[in-house]
Every structure is written in C-alpha cells, then in structure tokens.
Motif scaffolding. Structure first.
Motif, PDB file in Angstrom:
ATOM      1  N   ILE A 126      -5.075  -2.972   4.739  1.00 26.82           N
ATOM      2  CA  ILE A 126      -4.952  -1.547   5.038  1.00 26.82           C
ATOM      3  C   ILE A 126      -5.836  -0.781   4.064  1.00 26.82           C
ATOM      4  O   ILE A 126      -5.608  -0.819   2.850  1.00 26.82           O
ATOM      5  CB  ILE A 126      -3.487  -1.059   4.896  1.00 26.82           C
ATOM      6  CG1 ILE A 126      -2.522  -2.017   5.599  1.00 26.82           C
ATOM      7  CG2 ILE A 126      -3.349   0.357   5.422  1.00 26.82           C
ATOM      8  CD1 ILE A 126      -2.732  -2.155   7.089  1.00 26.82           C
ATOM      9  N   SER A 157      -0.269   3.444   0.761  1.00 23.44           N
ATOM     10  CA  SER A 157      -0.571   2.200   0.041  1.00 23.44           C
ATOM     11  C   SER A 157       0.694   1.590  -0.539  1.00 23.44           C
ATOM     12  O   SER A 157       0.895   0.368  -0.483  1.00 23.44           O
ATOM     13  CB  SER A 157      -1.577   2.479  -1.082  1.00 23.44           C
ATOM     14  OG  SER A 157      -2.796   2.972  -0.574  1.00 23.44           O
ATOM     15  N   ALA A 160       2.707   0.099   2.324  1.00 20.64           N
ATOM     16  CA  ALA A 160       2.029  -1.101   2.821  1.00 20.64           C
ATOM     17  C   ALA A 160       2.274  -2.290   1.905  1.00 20.64           C
ATOM     18  O   ALA A 160       2.502  -3.419   2.370  1.00 20.64           O
ATOM     19  CB  ALA A 160       0.529  -0.831   2.962  1.00 20.64           C
ATOM     20  N   ASP A 165       1.663  -6.062   3.045  1.00 20.80           N
ATOM     21  CA  ASP A 165       0.265  -5.918   3.429  1.00 20.80           C
ATOM     22  C   ASP A 165      -0.586  -5.694   2.192  1.00 20.80           C
ATOM     23  O   ASP A 165      -0.076  -5.431   1.099  1.00 20.80           O
ATOM     24  CB  ASP A 165       0.093  -4.749   4.404  1.00 20.80           C
ATOM     25  CG  ASP A 165       0.528  -5.116   5.815  1.00 20.80           C
ATOM     26  OD1 ASP A 165       0.513  -6.314   6.147  1.00 20.80           O
ATOM     27  OD2 ASP A 165       0.884  -4.204   6.589  1.00 20.80           O
ATOM     28  N   ALA A 167      -3.408  -3.411   0.303  1.00 25.18           N
ATOM     29  CA  ALA A 167      -3.890  -2.029   0.314  1.00 25.18           C
ATOM     30  C   ALA A 167      -5.218  -1.930  -0.421  1.00 25.18           C
ATOM     31  O   ALA A 167      -5.409  -2.558  -1.467  1.00 25.18           O
ATOM     32  CB  ALA A 167      -2.860  -1.102  -0.325  1.00 25.18           C
ATOM     33  N   TYR A 320       1.336   4.091  10.864  1.00 23.33           N
ATOM     34  CA  TYR A 320       1.128   2.754  10.290  1.00 23.33           C
ATOM     35  C   TYR A 320       2.218   1.788  10.736  1.00 23.33           C
ATOM     36  O   TYR A 320       1.933   0.653  11.149  1.00 23.33           O
ATOM     37  CB  TYR A 320       1.086   2.860   8.765  1.00 23.33           C
ATOM     38  CG  TYR A 320       1.397   1.560   8.058  1.00 23.33           C
ATOM     39  CD1 TYR A 320       0.512   0.483   8.103  1.00 23.33           C
ATOM     40  CD2 TYR A 320       2.596   1.396   7.353  1.00 23.33           C
ATOM     41  CE1 TYR A 320       0.812  -0.715   7.463  1.00 23.33           C
ATOM     42  CE2 TYR A 320       2.890   0.207   6.710  1.00 23.33           C
ATOM     43  CZ  TYR A 320       1.998  -0.843   6.768  1.00 23.33           C
ATOM     44  OH  TYR A 320       2.300  -2.023   6.144  1.00 23.33           O
ATOM     45  N   LYS A 324       1.724  -1.516  13.080  1.00 22.39           N
ATOM     46  CA  LYS A 324       2.158  -2.823  12.588  1.00 22.39           C
ATOM     47  C   LYS A 324       3.156  -3.459  13.554  1.00 22.39           C
ATOM     48  O   LYS A 324       3.114  -4.662  13.802  1.00 22.39           O
ATOM     49  CB  LYS A 324       2.779  -2.645  11.200  1.00 22.39           C
ATOM     50  CG  LYS A 324       3.086  -3.952  10.485  1.00 22.39           C
ATOM     51  CD  LYS A 324       3.486  -3.691   9.058  1.00 22.39           C
ATOM     52  CE  LYS A 324       3.899  -4.985   8.366  1.00 22.39           C
ATOM     53  NZ  LYS A 324       2.767  -5.916   8.235  1.00 22.39           N
TER      54      LYS A 324
END
Length: 329
Positions: A126, A157, A160, A165, A167, A320, A324
């Motif tokens: 991301i 961030s 995420a 995930d 960032a 987001y 996802k």
C-alpha cells in the motif's frame, strides 16, 4: 541580573503546527557599571526541534483496527468475498481436507478426488503518493489540503500495518521528493513519520512524468497506490490523465481529491440578485466539473474518491478496507 549572579530561566512553548522549529543562539547583552559600554555575546548552539502530527488520533484508529471497533468512528465493516486465502496448488484429497475445496474439473481429468490448496494471503503493498504542489496549498479550517493528506496517509499506513499489509510512501511536486519503500517492520511508521512531519507545499505544478518514472522504478509488484492531489478544473485533470492511465496499467490506482466546500455552500444558497445568480451558476459549474472528473477517471479504470477535507481519513480507510475485502489488488 546583578553582577556574577546565576539564574535558570524556564519557559514553555506549545507548537501549533507540525514541522521544524529552529531555536538559534542565546544572546546576552552586558553593560559596564556606568552603562558607558555594552556588548552582545552569542552563546549556546542552534537547536532544531521536530514537531510531529498528533499521535493520539493515529493511535485511536490503530487500536480500533486491532479490536475491530473501527465502526465506532464511521469505518464500515466490509464482508470479505470468498476465501481470505490465496490459491496455492491442486493436490490429491486426504482425510481432513475441506470438501468445499474439491476441484471437480481436476477430479474428472485425474480420476481421483482432487482439492484446491490455499496459503495465507500475502501482504499487499500500500503506497500513499502525496502531491506537494500549489494545488494542495488551499486552506480549510486552519489546515492546508497537504496537512489533511499527511494526516490521512499516516492513519492509512497505520491501519494497513495492523492489517498485515506493507505501507510505503512517495512525495512529489515539481520533482520527486522522498520515497519510503513498502515494508511492515515495526519501525516503518516512524520512517514515514520522519519524512512527512516537515513536508511543505511547493509553488510549482506537479511533474507527473517524474512520478511515473519513480513508480516504475520503485514499485516492483502490483500495489494499491493512493494518490492525494487536487483538481480545480477538467483541464487540470486532462494534463495529468495520460500519466495516471500509464500507472493504472501496472497498479491499482486510486486518486483522492477534494470538494471545494466554499463553492458547495455558494451553490446551495438562494440567489437574491443578479450577482447572486451569477455566483451561484459559477459555483454549480465547478461542482459539476468535479463529478465529471470522477466519471472520466472511472472511464479509464482508475478508482477515485471525491471528499470534503474533514471526512478524508474515514473515507480513505473505508475504501482501503473495501478494496482489501474484494481482493482487487
């Protein structure tokens, strides 16, 4: 102070904006007993104090993401479609395998029961790309659009990373600024924070070609790229569209730009005279152009988010989570 007197002076400052606060030398003025002579002494050393965006708001989102309570602040809970796993291989059925994963086509070809095997979903990349050009200078409720973009990027961030995930960050103006490659180490958010706390708007137009070159060089795998920028006219979008389309070929691109709340208020107010009618018409024209921009981006397969500044963070995190959940990356 009296001669040879020692004194400790303490004072407190409360910074009101993020950035770097520069404390220069301490200057002392000394006079002779009869005040016939005076002299200035510079003592100490320069000191630069960093002032970061508020941790409190960011930690609030992070804790709610961990405890699945993001709905308390307007973040929607999106149901995941299908598996939360990635396909790995087709293998022979053994006792204990989930019968719902049976691959009937492979079973017919092989003549024995075959099932799909899945592995845990890999961390997605991301990236927040922040435009620092003059388009982000516009103020709203004491902050510039760049400030809103920075706050939203930090929280996105943070969420995420909580969601496992990776960032990353790219800043751009008339040339490429800072690049933080995507990662999910514990120190990653601090790296992003160190870049963003002192960023300022520039007074030139964004070099989209430089951004495209940086994206191709940095993003080695398909990623979600959230580009925070602003368009005030269709012509401004058309200048950047060729490069946006190129980036969208390799990555899932979402362009985030802002509604002009002042124009929106003017378009909703009743007109009382000819001047009012003229102002209302112009305001409605600009508001309509913003909607056209959303359709133009969608026509080329580019996601977009048109939002008012105060709702930016919630809307970005919602999109987001939805992306996802749909496994669009």
């Amino acid at each position: 102070m009296a001669p040879r007197e020692q004194k400790t002076i303490t004072y407190y400052l409360r910074p009101t904006k993020r950035g770097e606060y520069d404390f220069g030398l301490t200057r002392l003025y000394v006079q002779s007993p009869l005040a016939l002579l005076s002299r200035r002494f510079n003592v100490g050393a320069d000191k630069v104090v960093p002032v970061y965006p508020s941790f409190l708001r960011m930690r609030q989102y992070e804790l709610m993401a961990v405890s699945n309570r993001l709905t308390d602040i307007g973040i929607k809970k999106t149901r995941r479609v299908g598996h939360s796993m990635e396909f790995d291989q087709v293998k022979t059925y053994v006792a204990g395998d989930d019968y719902r994963t049976v691959n009937w086509k492979a079973t017919a070809r092989k003549g024995e029961l075959m099932v799909n095997a899945y592995t845990d979903e890999k961390a997605q990349h991301i990236y927040c790309a922040i435009d620092k050009s003059r388009a982000m200078k516009m103020p709203f409720e004491g902050l510039s659009l760049l400030d809103y973009a920075i706050n939203a990027s930090l929280i996105l961030s943070s969420v995420a990373l909580v969601k496992q995930d990776k960032a990353g960050l790219i800043t751009i103006a008339e040339k490429t600024g800072s690049i933080v490659p995507a990662d999910r180490r514990p120190t990653q958010l601090n790296k992003i924070m160190e870049v963003l706390y002192k960023e300022k708007t520039r007074y030139l137009e964004t070099d989209m070609e430089a951004l495209y070159i940086s994206v191709r060089a940095t993003l080695k795998q398909r990623s979600l790229m959230v580009f925070f920028t602003n368009f005030e006219s269709m012509s401004a979008l058309e200048r950047q569209l060729p490069f946006l389309k190129r980036m969208a070929k390799f990555h899932l691109l979402m362009v985030v730009f802002f509604e002009n709340t002042t124009l929106k208020t003017l378009s909703e107010e009743p007109a009382e005279n000819v001047e009012g009618i003229y102002i209302k018409t112009i305001a409605e024209k600009f508001a309509f152009e913003k909607k056209l921009m959303v359709k133009e981006l969608a026509k080329h397969g580019i996601l977009s988010l048109l939002t008012v500044p105060q709702n930016l963070t919630v809307n970005v995190v919602n999109r987001y989570l939805a992306i996802k959940a749909r496994q669009q990356i």
